[in-house]
Design a protein around this motif. Structure first.
Motif, PDB file in Angstrom:
ATOM      1  N   LEU A 298       0.724  -1.279   0.091  1.00 12.33           N
ATOM      2  CA  LEU A 298       0.012   0.086  -0.033  1.00 12.33           C
ATOM      3  C   LEU A 298       1.060   0.969   0.007  1.00 12.33           C
ATOM      4  N   ARG A 299       1.964   1.179   0.928  1.00  9.03           N
ATOM      5  CA  ARG A 299       2.732   2.379   1.018  1.00  9.03           C
ATOM      6  C   ARG A 299       3.401   2.877  -0.387  1.00  9.03           C
TER       7      ARG A 299
ATOM      8  N   ILE B 151      -8.066   1.664  -3.802  1.00 13.35           N
ATOM      9  CA  ILE B 151      -9.452   1.881  -3.546  1.00 13.35           C
ATOM     10  C   ILE B 151      -9.704   1.024  -2.524  1.00 13.35           C
ATOM     11  N   ILE B 152     -10.587   1.443  -1.578  1.00 18.86           N
ATOM     12  CA  ILE B 152     -11.056   0.712  -0.247  1.00 18.86           C
ATOM     13  C   ILE B 152     -12.608   0.364  -0.668  1.00 18.86           C
ATOM     14  N   VAL B 153     -12.692  -1.056  -0.645  1.00 20.86           N
ATOM     15  CA  VAL B 153     -14.257  -1.454  -0.748  1.00 20.86           C
ATOM     16  C   VAL B 153     -14.838  -2.033   0.440  1.00 20.86           C
ATOM     17  N   PRO B 154     -15.434  -1.256   1.184  1.00 21.67           N
ATOM     18  CA  PRO B 154     -15.967  -1.711   2.628  1.00 21.67           C
ATOM     19  C   PRO B 154     -17.377  -2.449   2.417  1.00 21.67           C
TER      20      PRO B 154
ATOM     21  N   SER C 107      -6.410   4.943   5.700  1.00 27.02           N
ATOM     22  CA  SER C 107      -6.436   5.996   4.337  1.00 27.02           C
ATOM     23  C   SER C 107      -5.739   7.181   4.950  1.00 27.02           C
ATOM     24  N   ASP C 108      -5.704   7.693   6.222  1.00 27.29           N
ATOM     25  CA  ASP C 108      -5.146   8.923   6.660  1.00 27.29           C
ATOM     26  C   ASP C 108      -3.518   8.640   6.158  1.00 27.29           C
ATOM     27  N   LEU C 109      -3.097   7.637   6.933  1.00 27.01           N
ATOM     28  CA  LEU C 109      -1.768   7.166   6.759  1.00 27.01           C
ATOM     29  C   LEU C 109      -1.129   7.120   5.361  1.00 27.01           C
TER      30      LEU C 109
ATOM     31  N   VAL D 216      -6.261   7.917  -2.089  1.00 26.95           N
ATOM     32  CA  VAL D 216      -7.145   6.905  -1.743  1.00 26.95           C
ATOM     33  C   VAL D 216      -8.617   7.039  -2.078  1.00 26.95           C
ATOM     34  N   LEU D 217      -9.336   6.066  -2.534  1.00 30.87           N
ATOM     35  CA  LEU D 217     -11.024   6.452  -2.913  1.00 30.87           C
ATOM     36  C   LEU D 217     -11.556   5.166  -2.177  1.00 30.87           C
ATOM     37  N   PHE D 218     -12.932   5.434  -1.854  1.00 32.01           N
ATOM     38  CA  PHE D 218     -13.866   4.399  -1.287  1.00 32.01           C
ATOM     39  C   PHE D 218     -14.700   4.129  -2.695  1.00 32.01           C
TER      40      PHE D 218
END
Lengths: 454, 98
Positions: A291-292, A298-301, A318-320, A328-330
Protein backbone atom coordinates in the motif's frame (compact mmCIF):
# COMPACT_ATOMS: atom_id res chain seq x y z
CA UNK A 1 -63.61 19.27 7.14
CA UNK A 2 -61.21 22.05 6.25
CA UNK A 3 -63.04 24.69 4.33
CA UNK A 4 -61.16 27.92 4.82
CA UNK A 5 -59.17 29.19 1.86
CA UNK A 6 -56.51 30.58 4.19
CA UNK A 7 -55.97 27.16 5.69
CA UNK A 8 -55.68 25.60 2.22
CA UNK A 9 -53.23 28.33 1.27
CA UNK A 10 -50.95 27.46 4.14
CA UNK A 11 -51.19 23.77 3.25
CA UNK A 12 -50.06 24.69 -0.25
CA UNK A 13 -47.00 26.48 1.12
CA UNK A 14 -46.21 23.42 3.25
CA UNK A 15 -46.55 21.08 0.25
CA UNK A 16 -44.20 23.32 -1.75
CA UNK A 17 -41.65 23.24 1.06
CA UNK A 18 -41.85 19.41 1.07
CA UNK A 19 -41.11 19.11 -2.65
CA UNK A 20 -38.29 21.69 -2.47
CA UNK A 21 -36.87 20.04 0.64
CA UNK A 22 -36.64 16.67 -1.06
CA UNK A 23 -35.12 18.39 -4.11
CA UNK A 24 -32.37 19.84 -1.89
CA UNK A 25 -31.68 16.31 -0.65
CA UNK A 26 -30.11 15.78 -4.07
CA UNK A 27 -26.78 17.30 -3.06
CA UNK A 28 -24.72 16.50 0.03
CA UNK A 29 -23.86 20.17 0.59
CA UNK A 30 -27.48 21.32 0.71
CA UNK A 31 -29.23 18.26 2.08
CA UNK A 32 -29.25 19.50 5.66
CA UNK A 33 -30.99 22.67 4.56
CA UNK A 34 -33.48 20.46 2.74
CA UNK A 35 -34.28 18.68 5.97
CA UNK A 36 -35.00 22.06 7.56
CA UNK A 37 -37.35 22.94 4.68
CA UNK A 38 -39.25 19.76 5.45
CA UNK A 39 -39.36 20.48 9.18
CA UNK A 40 -40.57 24.06 8.66
CA UNK A 41 -43.26 22.82 6.26
CA UNK A 42 -44.35 20.32 8.86
CA UNK A 43 -44.52 22.86 11.70
CA UNK A 44 -46.51 25.19 9.43
CA UNK A 45 -49.00 22.45 8.53
CA UNK A 46 -49.43 21.38 12.16
CA UNK A 47 -49.71 24.96 13.45
CA UNK A 48 -52.45 25.76 10.94
CA UNK A 49 -54.33 22.59 11.81
CA UNK A 50 -54.31 23.45 15.50
CA UNK A 51 -55.07 27.16 15.05
CA UNK A 52 -58.07 26.54 12.80
CA UNK A 53 -59.81 24.10 15.08
CA UNK A 54 -63.24 25.66 15.84
CA UNK A 55 -63.83 24.63 19.41
CA UNK A 56 -62.27 21.78 21.27
CA UNK A 57 -62.41 20.84 24.96
CA UNK A 58 -59.49 18.46 25.30
CA UNK A 59 -56.73 20.51 23.72
CA UNK A 60 -54.48 20.09 26.75
CA UNK A 61 -54.75 16.30 26.58
CA UNK A 62 -53.84 16.30 22.91
CA UNK A 63 -50.93 18.72 23.41
CA UNK A 64 -49.76 16.57 26.33
CA UNK A 65 -49.72 13.44 24.18
CA UNK A 66 -47.86 15.34 21.46
CA UNK A 67 -45.34 16.51 24.04
CA UNK A 68 -44.81 12.91 25.07
CA UNK A 69 -44.25 11.97 21.43
CA UNK A 70 -41.76 14.82 20.97
CA UNK A 71 -39.75 13.71 24.01
CA UNK A 72 -39.75 10.05 22.89
CA UNK A 73 -38.85 11.02 19.33
CA UNK A 74 -35.98 13.33 20.28
CA UNK A 75 -34.66 10.87 22.84
CA UNK A 76 -34.60 7.89 20.49
CA UNK A 77 -33.40 9.97 17.56
CA UNK A 78 -30.43 11.32 19.50
CA UNK A 79 -29.50 8.06 21.08
CA UNK A 80 -29.51 5.64 18.14
CA UNK A 81 -26.16 4.49 16.76
CA UNK A 82 -25.55 4.84 13.03
CA UNK A 83 -25.19 1.08 12.64
CA UNK A 84 -28.66 0.75 14.20
CA UNK A 85 -30.19 3.21 11.72
CA UNK A 86 -32.05 0.52 9.71
CA UNK A 87 -34.05 -0.67 12.71
CA UNK A 88 -34.75 2.93 13.72
CA UNK A 89 -36.15 3.64 10.27
CA UNK A 90 -38.18 0.41 10.45
CA UNK A 91 -39.56 1.46 13.82
CA UNK A 92 -40.61 4.94 12.64
CA UNK A 93 -42.09 3.31 9.55
CA UNK A 94 -44.21 1.01 11.65
CA UNK A 95 -45.35 3.92 13.83
CA UNK A 96 -46.32 5.92 10.74
CA UNK A 97 -48.19 3.02 9.18
CA UNK A 98 -49.93 2.20 12.45
CA UNK A 99 -50.91 5.85 12.91
CA UNK A 100 -52.38 5.99 9.39
CA UNK A 101 -54.43 2.84 10.04
CA UNK A 102 -55.70 4.26 13.34
CA UNK A 103 -56.64 7.57 11.71
CA UNK A 104 -58.64 5.72 9.07
CA UNK A 105 -60.32 3.56 11.71
CA UNK A 106 -61.12 6.66 13.77
CA UNK A 107 -62.70 8.35 10.77
CA UNK A 108 -64.93 5.36 9.92
CA UNK A 109 -68.00 6.74 11.77
CA UNK A 110 -67.90 9.90 9.66
CA UNK A 111 -66.87 8.60 6.23
CA UNK A 112 -69.20 8.81 3.25
CA UNK A 113 -70.12 5.93 1.00
CA UNK A 114 -67.29 6.99 -1.29
CA UNK A 115 -64.55 7.75 1.23
CA UNK A 116 -64.98 4.50 3.10
CA UNK A 117 -62.99 2.79 0.34
CA UNK A 118 -59.78 4.80 0.73
CA UNK A 119 -60.30 4.32 4.47
CA UNK A 120 -60.26 0.55 3.96
CA UNK A 121 -57.18 0.88 1.75
CA UNK A 122 -55.43 2.95 4.42
CA UNK A 123 -56.23 0.44 7.14
CA UNK A 124 -54.89 -2.45 5.05
CA UNK A 125 -51.72 -0.69 3.80
CA UNK A 126 -50.95 0.94 7.14
CA UNK A 127 -51.41 -2.29 9.08
CA UNK A 128 -49.38 -4.30 6.57
CA UNK A 129 -46.58 -1.80 7.06
CA UNK A 130 -47.05 -1.86 10.84
CA UNK A 131 -46.84 -5.66 11.07
CA UNK A 132 -44.00 -5.93 8.59
CA UNK A 133 -41.99 -3.10 10.16
CA UNK A 134 -42.39 -4.53 13.65
CA UNK A 135 -40.91 -7.85 12.51
CA UNK A 136 -38.20 -6.12 10.46
CA UNK A 137 -37.29 -4.06 13.53
CA UNK A 138 -37.06 -7.14 15.74
CA UNK A 139 -34.94 -8.96 13.18
CA UNK A 140 -32.53 -6.08 12.71
CA UNK A 141 -32.32 -5.68 16.46
CA UNK A 142 -31.59 -9.44 16.54
CA UNK A 143 -34.45 -10.16 18.90
CA UNK A 144 -35.71 -12.84 16.56
CA UNK A 145 -33.74 -14.93 14.12
CA UNK A 146 -34.35 -15.32 10.43
CA UNK A 147 -35.98 -18.72 10.61
CA UNK A 148 -37.58 -19.91 7.41
CA UNK A 149 -41.32 -20.33 7.70
CA UNK A 150 -43.10 -22.70 5.39
CA UNK A 151 -45.32 -21.28 2.71
CA UNK A 152 -48.23 -22.70 4.71
CA UNK A 153 -48.05 -20.08 7.46
CA UNK A 154 -47.64 -17.22 5.07
CA UNK A 155 -50.39 -18.58 2.85
CA UNK A 156 -52.66 -18.77 5.89
CA UNK A 157 -51.84 -15.17 6.83
CA UNK A 158 -52.60 -13.94 3.32
CA UNK A 159 -55.79 -16.00 3.15
CA UNK A 160 -56.94 -14.44 6.42
CA UNK A 161 -56.19 -10.97 5.08
CA UNK A 162 -58.07 -11.71 1.87
CA UNK A 163 -61.11 -12.96 3.81
CA UNK A 164 -61.07 -9.92 6.08
CA UNK A 165 -60.90 -7.56 3.11
CA UNK A 166 -63.66 -9.43 1.29
CA UNK A 167 -65.82 -9.19 4.39
CA UNK A 168 -65.17 -5.44 4.53
CA UNK A 169 -66.06 -5.08 0.85
CA UNK A 170 -69.29 -6.95 1.49
CA UNK A 171 -70.09 -4.88 4.59
CA UNK A 172 -69.28 -1.67 2.74
CA UNK A 173 -71.47 -2.47 -0.25
CA UNK A 174 -74.37 -3.70 1.89
CA UNK A 175 -74.54 -0.78 4.24
CA UNK A 176 -71.52 1.06 5.57
CA UNK A 177 -68.13 -0.12 6.73
CA UNK A 178 -68.33 -0.39 10.51
CA UNK A 179 -65.56 -0.30 13.07
CA UNK A 180 -65.71 -4.04 13.67
CA UNK A 181 -65.05 -4.85 10.01
CA UNK A 182 -62.27 -2.26 9.98
CA UNK A 183 -60.56 -3.73 13.02
CA UNK A 184 -60.69 -7.21 11.47
CA UNK A 185 -59.10 -5.92 8.28
CA UNK A 186 -56.40 -4.17 10.31
CA UNK A 187 -55.67 -7.32 12.32
CA UNK A 188 -55.53 -9.46 9.21
CA UNK A 189 -53.23 -7.02 7.43
CA UNK A 190 -50.90 -6.65 10.42
CA UNK A 191 -50.66 -10.44 10.72
CA UNK A 192 -50.04 -10.85 7.00
CA UNK A 193 -47.36 -8.14 7.10
CA UNK A 194 -45.58 -9.84 9.98
CA UNK A 195 -45.71 -13.28 8.34
CA UNK A 196 -44.47 -11.89 5.04
CA UNK A 197 -41.53 -10.09 6.65
CA UNK A 198 -40.61 -12.99 8.94
CA UNK A 199 -38.40 -15.14 6.67
CA UNK A 200 -36.74 -12.22 4.91
CA UNK A 201 -33.40 -11.30 6.33
CA UNK A 202 -29.76 -10.52 5.96
CA UNK A 203 -28.79 -8.89 2.71
CA UNK A 204 -32.42 -8.58 1.53
CA UNK A 205 -33.15 -6.04 4.26
CA UNK A 206 -32.50 -2.92 2.12
CA UNK A 207 -35.25 -4.04 -0.26
CA UNK A 208 -37.72 -4.80 2.52
CA UNK A 209 -37.17 -1.51 4.34
CA UNK A 210 -37.64 0.45 1.13
CA UNK A 211 -40.84 -1.44 0.36
CA UNK A 212 -42.25 -0.83 3.85
CA UNK A 213 -41.39 2.85 3.45
CA UNK A 214 -43.39 2.95 0.22
CA UNK A 215 -46.35 1.22 1.90
CA UNK A 216 -46.43 3.70 4.77
CA UNK A 217 -46.24 6.63 2.35
CA UNK A 218 -49.12 5.31 0.28
CA UNK A 219 -51.21 4.69 3.39
CA UNK A 220 -50.70 8.35 4.37
CA UNK A 221 -51.70 9.41 0.84
CA UNK A 222 -54.84 7.25 1.04
CA UNK A 223 -55.72 8.98 4.32
CA UNK A 224 -55.64 12.23 2.37
CA UNK A 225 -58.50 10.89 0.23
CA UNK A 226 -60.44 9.90 3.36
CA UNK A 227 -60.06 13.28 5.06
CA UNK A 228 -60.12 15.18 1.76
CA UNK A 229 -56.85 16.82 2.61
CA UNK A 230 -54.53 17.56 -0.37
CA UNK A 231 -51.46 18.02 1.84
CA UNK A 232 -51.67 14.44 3.08
CA UNK A 233 -52.04 13.22 -0.50
CA UNK A 234 -48.97 15.15 -1.69
CA UNK A 235 -46.72 14.30 1.26
CA UNK A 236 -47.76 10.65 1.33
CA UNK A 237 -47.24 10.29 -2.40
CA UNK A 238 -43.74 11.80 -2.16
CA UNK A 239 -42.85 9.12 0.38
CA UNK A 240 -44.50 6.44 -1.73
CA UNK A 241 -42.49 7.52 -4.78
CA UNK A 242 -39.27 7.53 -2.79
CA UNK A 243 -39.92 4.07 -1.36
CA UNK A 244 -40.86 2.70 -4.78
CA UNK A 245 -37.74 4.08 -6.46
CA UNK A 246 -35.48 2.78 -3.71
CA UNK A 247 -37.15 -0.65 -3.81
CA UNK A 248 -36.53 -0.86 -7.55
CA UNK A 249 -32.94 0.30 -7.27
CA UNK A 250 -32.12 -2.05 -4.40
CA UNK A 251 -33.67 -5.07 -6.14
CA UNK A 252 -31.73 -4.25 -9.27
CA UNK A 253 -28.48 -3.79 -7.37
CA UNK A 254 -28.98 -7.19 -5.71
CA UNK A 255 -30.03 -8.73 -8.97
CA UNK A 256 -33.19 -10.16 -7.44
CA UNK A 257 -36.78 -9.68 -8.39
CA UNK A 258 -39.08 -8.23 -5.76
CA UNK A 259 -41.11 -11.41 -5.94
CA UNK A 260 -38.13 -13.61 -5.13
CA UNK A 261 -37.20 -11.37 -2.20
CA UNK A 262 -40.69 -11.52 -0.69
CA UNK A 263 -41.31 -15.17 -1.38
CA UNK A 264 -37.79 -15.97 -0.28
CA UNK A 265 -37.17 -18.28 -3.17
CA UNK A 266 -33.59 -18.67 -2.23
CA UNK A 267 -30.71 -18.29 -4.56
CA UNK A 268 -30.11 -21.81 -5.81
CA UNK A 269 -27.05 -23.82 -5.02
CA UNK A 270 -24.42 -23.35 -7.62
CA UNK A 271 -23.07 -26.12 -9.78
CA UNK A 272 -19.64 -24.56 -9.68
CA UNK A 273 -16.68 -26.37 -8.25
CA UNK A 274 -16.69 -26.28 -4.48
CA UNK A 275 -13.20 -27.70 -4.20
CA UNK A 276 -11.19 -24.92 -2.58
CA UNK A 277 -8.42 -24.12 -4.97
CA UNK A 278 -5.24 -22.61 -3.69
CA UNK A 279 -5.52 -19.08 -2.35
CA UNK A 280 -2.56 -16.85 -1.59
CA UNK A 281 -2.42 -15.65 2.00
CA UNK A 282 -0.46 -12.53 2.88
CA UNK A 283 0.74 -10.94 6.09
CA UNK A 284 -0.04 -7.46 7.34
CA UNK A 285 3.51 -6.14 6.93
CA UNK A 286 3.54 -7.16 3.26
CA UNK A 287 0.18 -5.43 2.77
CA UNK A 288 1.60 -2.31 4.41
CA UNK A 289 4.57 -2.22 2.02
CA UNK A 290 2.36 -2.82 -0.97
CA UNK A 291 0.00 0.00 0.00
CA UNK A 292 2.82 2.36 0.93
CA UNK A 293 4.34 2.20 -2.54
CA UNK A 294 1.07 2.21 -4.48
CA UNK A 295 -0.03 5.34 -6.31
CA UNK A 296 -3.74 4.72 -6.30
CA UNK A 297 -5.66 2.66 -3.76
CA UNK A 298 -9.40 1.94 -3.60
CA UNK A 299 -11.00 0.66 -0.41
CA UNK A 300 -14.19 -1.41 -0.80
CA UNK A 301 -16.04 -1.61 2.52
CA UNK A 302 -18.84 -4.14 3.01
CA UNK A 303 -21.19 -4.81 5.85
CA UNK A 304 -18.61 -7.15 7.45
CA UNK A 305 -16.61 -4.00 8.19
CA UNK A 306 -19.48 -2.48 10.16
CA UNK A 307 -20.10 -5.77 11.98
CA UNK A 308 -16.44 -5.77 13.07
CA UNK A 309 -16.79 -2.05 14.00
CA UNK A 310 -13.60 -1.28 12.14
CA UNK A 311 -14.63 2.03 10.51
CA UNK A 312 -12.14 4.12 12.52
CA UNK A 313 -9.25 1.79 11.67
CA UNK A 314 -10.10 2.10 7.97
CA UNK A 315 -10.03 5.87 8.28
CA UNK A 316 -6.62 5.66 9.99
CA UNK A 317 -5.24 3.48 7.18
CA UNK A 318 -6.55 5.93 4.60
CA UNK A 319 -5.09 8.93 6.47
CA UNK A 320 -1.67 7.29 6.78
CA UNK A 321 -1.64 6.41 3.09
CA UNK A 322 -2.58 9.93 2.13
CA UNK A 323 0.32 11.07 4.28
CA UNK A 324 2.55 9.02 1.97
CA UNK A 325 1.03 10.72 -1.06
CA UNK A 326 -1.13 7.75 -2.05
CA UNK A 327 -4.50 8.60 -3.59
CA UNK A 328 -7.24 6.81 -1.64
CA UNK A 329 -10.86 6.46 -2.74
CA UNK A 330 -13.76 4.43 -1.39
CA UNK A 331 -15.94 2.34 -3.69
CA UNK A 332 -19.44 1.87 -2.28
CA UNK A 333 -21.84 -0.70 -3.69
CA UNK A 334 -25.51 0.41 -3.50
CA UNK A 335 -26.51 -2.49 -1.24
CA UNK A 336 -23.53 -2.32 1.13
CA UNK A 337 -25.17 -2.24 4.55
CA UNK A 338 -28.63 -2.96 5.88
CA UNK A 339 -30.50 -0.12 4.20
CA UNK A 340 -30.05 1.97 1.05
CA UNK A 341 -26.92 4.12 1.29
CA UNK A 342 -26.08 2.79 4.75
CA UNK A 343 -22.34 2.30 4.14
CA UNK A 344 -21.92 5.96 3.14
CA UNK A 345 -23.30 7.04 6.50
CA UNK A 346 -21.03 4.64 8.38
CA UNK A 347 -17.96 5.94 6.54
CA UNK A 348 -19.07 9.56 6.99
CA UNK A 349 -19.38 8.84 10.70
CA UNK A 350 -15.73 7.75 10.67
CA UNK A 351 -14.88 11.19 9.21
CA UNK A 352 -14.29 10.07 5.64
CA UNK A 353 -15.23 13.05 3.48
CA UNK A 354 -18.07 12.47 1.03
CA UNK A 355 -16.13 13.42 -2.05
CA UNK A 356 -14.04 10.31 -1.46
CA UNK A 357 -17.11 8.07 -1.27
CA UNK A 358 -17.69 7.07 -4.88
CA UNK A 359 -20.72 5.16 -6.05
CA UNK A 360 -20.42 2.06 -8.21
CA UNK A 361 -20.98 3.57 -11.68
CA UNK A 362 -18.47 6.29 -10.97
CA UNK A 363 -15.69 4.17 -9.52
CA UNK A 364 -15.87 1.13 -11.79
CA UNK A 365 -13.83 2.70 -14.65
CA UNK A 366 -11.13 3.61 -12.11
CA UNK A 367 -10.22 0.06 -11.10
CA UNK A 368 -8.14 -0.47 -14.26
CA UNK A 369 -5.76 2.31 -13.27
CA UNK A 370 -5.69 1.36 -9.58
CA UNK A 371 -2.68 -0.38 -8.08
CA UNK A 372 -4.20 -1.96 -4.97
CA UNK A 373 -7.79 -2.61 -3.93
CA UNK A 374 -8.56 -3.37 -0.30
CA UNK A 375 -11.77 -5.40 0.02
CA UNK A 376 -13.00 -5.39 3.62
CA UNK A 377 -15.96 -7.52 4.64
CA UNK A 378 -17.54 -7.53 1.19
CA UNK A 379 -18.07 -10.67 -0.87
CA UNK A 380 -20.88 -11.06 -3.41
CA UNK A 381 -20.64 -7.47 -4.63
CA UNK A 382 -17.07 -8.13 -5.81
CA UNK A 383 -17.70 -11.54 -7.37
CA UNK A 384 -16.53 -11.51 -11.01
CA UNK A 385 -18.79 -14.52 -11.69
CA UNK A 386 -21.56 -11.92 -11.92
CA UNK A 387 -19.94 -10.74 -15.17
CA UNK A 388 -18.58 -13.98 -16.56
CA UNK A 389 -20.32 -17.15 -15.32
CA UNK A 390 -23.62 -17.38 -17.19
CA UNK A 391 -24.81 -20.24 -14.95
CA UNK A 392 -24.15 -18.47 -11.65
CA UNK A 393 -27.08 -17.18 -9.56
CA UNK A 394 -25.21 -13.89 -9.37
CA UNK A 395 -24.87 -13.59 -13.16
CA UNK A 396 -25.98 -10.13 -14.25
CA UNK A 397 -25.71 -8.52 -10.83
CA UNK A 398 -23.94 -5.16 -11.01
CA UNK A 399 -20.66 -5.49 -9.12
CA UNK A 400 -17.58 -3.50 -8.28
CA UNK A 401 -14.95 -4.57 -10.83
CA UNK A 402 -12.17 -4.98 -8.27
CA UNK A 403 -10.59 -7.81 -10.28
CA UNK A 404 -9.48 -5.25 -12.89
CA UNK A 405 -7.06 -3.60 -10.48
CA UNK A 406 -3.36 -4.47 -10.25
CA UNK A 407 -3.60 -6.31 -6.93
CA UNK A 408 -6.59 -7.19 -4.80
CA UNK A 409 -6.21 -7.66 -1.05
CA UNK A 410 -9.17 -9.33 0.62
CA UNK A 411 -9.63 -9.03 4.37
CA UNK A 412 -11.74 -11.96 5.47
CA UNK A 413 -12.38 -13.99 8.59
CA UNK A 414 -12.45 -17.34 6.81
CA UNK A 415 -13.18 -18.84 3.44
CA UNK A 416 -16.94 -18.74 4.13
CA UNK A 417 -19.28 -17.82 1.31
CA UNK A 418 -21.29 -14.67 0.93
CA UNK A 419 -25.03 -14.31 1.31
CA UNK A 420 -25.73 -15.82 -2.09
CA UNK A 421 -23.89 -19.00 -1.10
CA UNK A 422 -21.71 -18.83 -4.17
CA UNK A 423 -17.96 -19.36 -4.44
CA UNK A 424 -16.05 -16.23 -5.28
CA UNK A 425 -13.42 -16.92 -7.98
CA UNK A 426 -11.81 -13.61 -7.06
CA UNK A 427 -10.13 -15.37 -4.14
CA UNK A 428 -8.34 -17.83 -6.43
CA UNK A 429 -7.25 -15.12 -8.84
CA UNK A 430 -3.41 -15.09 -9.12
CA UNK A 431 -3.32 -11.37 -8.31
CA UNK A 432 -5.47 -11.70 -5.18
CA UNK A 433 -3.95 -11.92 -1.72
CA UNK A 434 -5.95 -12.98 1.34
CA UNK A 435 -5.39 -11.35 4.73
CA UNK A 436 -7.25 -13.67 7.10
CA UNK A 437 -8.53 -12.55 10.49
CA UNK A 438 -11.01 -10.26 12.19
CA UNK A 439 -11.21 -7.03 10.17
CA UNK A 440 -10.67 -4.78 13.19
CA UNK A 441 -7.53 -6.66 14.32
CA UNK A 442 -6.12 -6.94 10.80
CA UNK A 443 -6.59 -3.22 10.19
CA UNK A 444 -5.13 -2.28 13.58
CA UNK A 445 -2.04 -4.33 12.74
CA UNK A 446 -1.91 -2.67 9.35
CA UNK A 447 -2.04 0.76 11.00
CA UNK A 448 0.92 -0.16 13.25
CA UNK A 449 2.92 -1.48 10.28
CA UNK A 450 2.24 1.68 8.28
CA UNK A 451 3.25 3.86 11.21
CA UNK A 452 6.42 1.75 11.47
CA UNK A 453 7.30 2.54 7.84
CA UNK A 454 6.88 6.23 8.49
CA UNK B 1 -64.05 20.49 0.45
CA UNK B 2 -62.09 19.21 -2.53
CA UNK B 3 -63.80 17.02 -5.10
CA UNK B 4 -62.63 13.48 -5.63
CA UNK B 5 -61.55 14.28 -9.16
CA UNK B 6 -59.43 17.21 -7.98
CA UNK B 7 -57.85 14.89 -5.43
CA UNK B 8 -57.05 12.41 -8.17
CA UNK B 9 -55.36 15.21 -10.15
CA UNK B 10 -53.30 16.16 -7.13
CA UNK B 11 -52.29 12.56 -6.61
CA UNK B 12 -51.17 12.06 -10.21
CA UNK B 13 -49.19 15.32 -10.24
CA UNK B 14 -47.61 14.41 -6.90
CA UNK B 15 -46.53 11.04 -8.32
CA UNK B 16 -44.86 12.79 -11.27
CA UNK B 17 -43.19 15.44 -9.09
CA UNK B 18 -42.09 12.78 -6.59
CA UNK B 19 -40.44 10.58 -9.21
CA UNK B 20 -38.74 13.62 -10.78
CA UNK B 21 -37.32 14.96 -7.55
CA UNK B 22 -36.35 11.68 -5.96
CA UNK B 23 -34.66 10.09 -8.95
CA UNK B 24 -32.14 12.96 -8.72
CA UNK B 25 -30.98 11.94 -5.24
CA UNK B 26 -27.58 10.19 -5.48
CA UNK B 27 -27.09 6.85 -3.74
CA UNK B 28 -24.68 8.41 -1.23
CA UNK B 29 -27.70 10.21 0.25
CA UNK B 30 -30.17 7.34 0.19
CA UNK B 31 -30.11 6.74 3.94
CA UNK B 32 -30.89 10.39 4.85
CA UNK B 33 -33.46 10.44 2.01
CA UNK B 34 -35.15 7.45 3.55
CA UNK B 35 -35.14 8.84 7.08
CA UNK B 36 -36.37 12.22 5.80
CA UNK B 37 -39.25 10.67 3.87
CA UNK B 38 -39.87 8.69 7.03
CA UNK B 39 -40.32 11.99 8.84
CA UNK B 40 -42.55 13.29 6.04
CA UNK B 41 -45.08 10.53 6.50
CA UNK B 42 -45.37 11.89 10.00
CA UNK B 43 -47.75 14.29 8.17
CA UNK B 44 -50.34 11.72 9.17
CA UNK B 45 -50.28 13.70 12.43
CA UNK B 46 -52.33 16.37 10.66
CA UNK B 47 -54.90 13.69 9.86
CA UNK B 48 -54.80 12.34 13.40
CA UNK B 49 -55.40 15.85 14.80
CA UNK B 50 -58.31 16.49 12.43
CA UNK B 51 -59.95 13.25 13.57
CA UNK B 52 -59.30 13.96 17.26
CA UNK B 53 -60.76 17.46 16.96
CA UNK B 54 -63.94 16.19 15.36
CA UNK B 55 -64.32 13.09 17.54
CA UNK B 56 -67.91 12.56 18.70
CA UNK B 57 -67.40 9.52 20.87
CA UNK B 58 -64.65 8.36 23.20
CA UNK B 59 -63.74 5.32 21.10
CA UNK B 60 -62.79 7.51 18.16
CA UNK B 61 -61.10 9.99 20.49
CA UNK B 62 -58.78 7.41 22.05
CA UNK B 63 -58.05 5.66 18.75
CA UNK B 64 -57.04 8.95 17.17
CA UNK B 65 -55.09 9.94 20.27
CA UNK B 66 -53.04 6.75 19.83
CA UNK B 67 -52.42 7.85 16.25
CA UNK B 68 -51.31 11.29 17.51
CA UNK B 69 -48.70 9.68 19.76
CA UNK B 70 -47.37 7.33 17.05
CA UNK B 71 -47.27 10.06 14.43
CA UNK B 72 -45.52 12.59 16.69
CA UNK B 73 -42.76 10.11 17.57
CA UNK B 74 -42.43 9.19 13.89
CA UNK B 75 -42.23 12.83 12.80
CA UNK B 76 -39.92 14.25 15.44
CA UNK B 77 -37.65 11.20 15.57
CA UNK B 78 -37.37 11.21 11.78
CA UNK B 79 -36.20 14.82 11.59
CA UNK B 80 -33.75 14.47 14.48
CA UNK B 81 -32.18 11.37 12.97
CA UNK B 82 -31.93 12.91 9.48
CA UNK B 83 -30.27 16.03 10.87
CA UNK B 84 -27.77 13.88 12.77
CA UNK B 85 -26.92 11.79 9.70
CA UNK B 86 -26.48 14.84 7.47
CA UNK B 87 -24.29 16.46 10.09
CA UNK B 88 -21.80 13.63 9.56
CA UNK B 89 -21.26 14.35 5.87
CA UNK B 90 -18.33 16.64 5.22
CA UNK B 91 -15.96 17.62 2.42
CA UNK B 92 -12.19 17.43 2.35
CA UNK B 93 -11.92 21.09 3.24
CA UNK B 94 -13.61 20.24 6.53
CA UNK B 95 -16.77 21.96 5.37
CA UNK B 96 -19.90 20.34 6.68
CA UNK B 97 -23.30 20.10 5.14
CA UNK B 98 -25.19 23.29 5.93
Amino acid sequence: MNGSALEQGFYMVAATLFVLGVRLMGSPARARMGNWFLAVGMVLALGITVVFVPHFDHMLVVLGVMGLGVVAGVWSGRRVRMTAMPQMVALFNGLGGGAAALVAAGSLPSVSHLTQWPALLTMVLGSLSFGGSAVAFMKLQEWISGRKYGGLWRGAGLAFLTLAVLWCLYAGVQARLDLMAGVTAMGGAALAGALLAWPIGGADMPVVISLLNALTGLSAAATGFVLQNPLLIIAGTLVGASGTILTQQMSRAMHRSLRSVIWGSHVGQTAMSTVPEAVHPITADDVAMMLRYARKVIIVPGYGLAVARAQLEVKQVSDLLEGFGVEVLFGIHPVAGRMPGHMNVLMAEANVSYDRLWEMERINPRFRETDVVLVIGANDVTNPAARTAAGSPLYGMPILNVDQAGTVIVLKRSMGRGFAGVDNPLYQDPKTRMLFGDAKNSLATLVRELEGIA
Amino acid sequence: MVSFLAEAYIFVLAVLAGFQVISKVPSILHTPLMSATNAIHGIILVGALLVVFSAHNSGVFWTALGAVLFATMNLVGGFVVTDRILGLFRTDGGGRSE
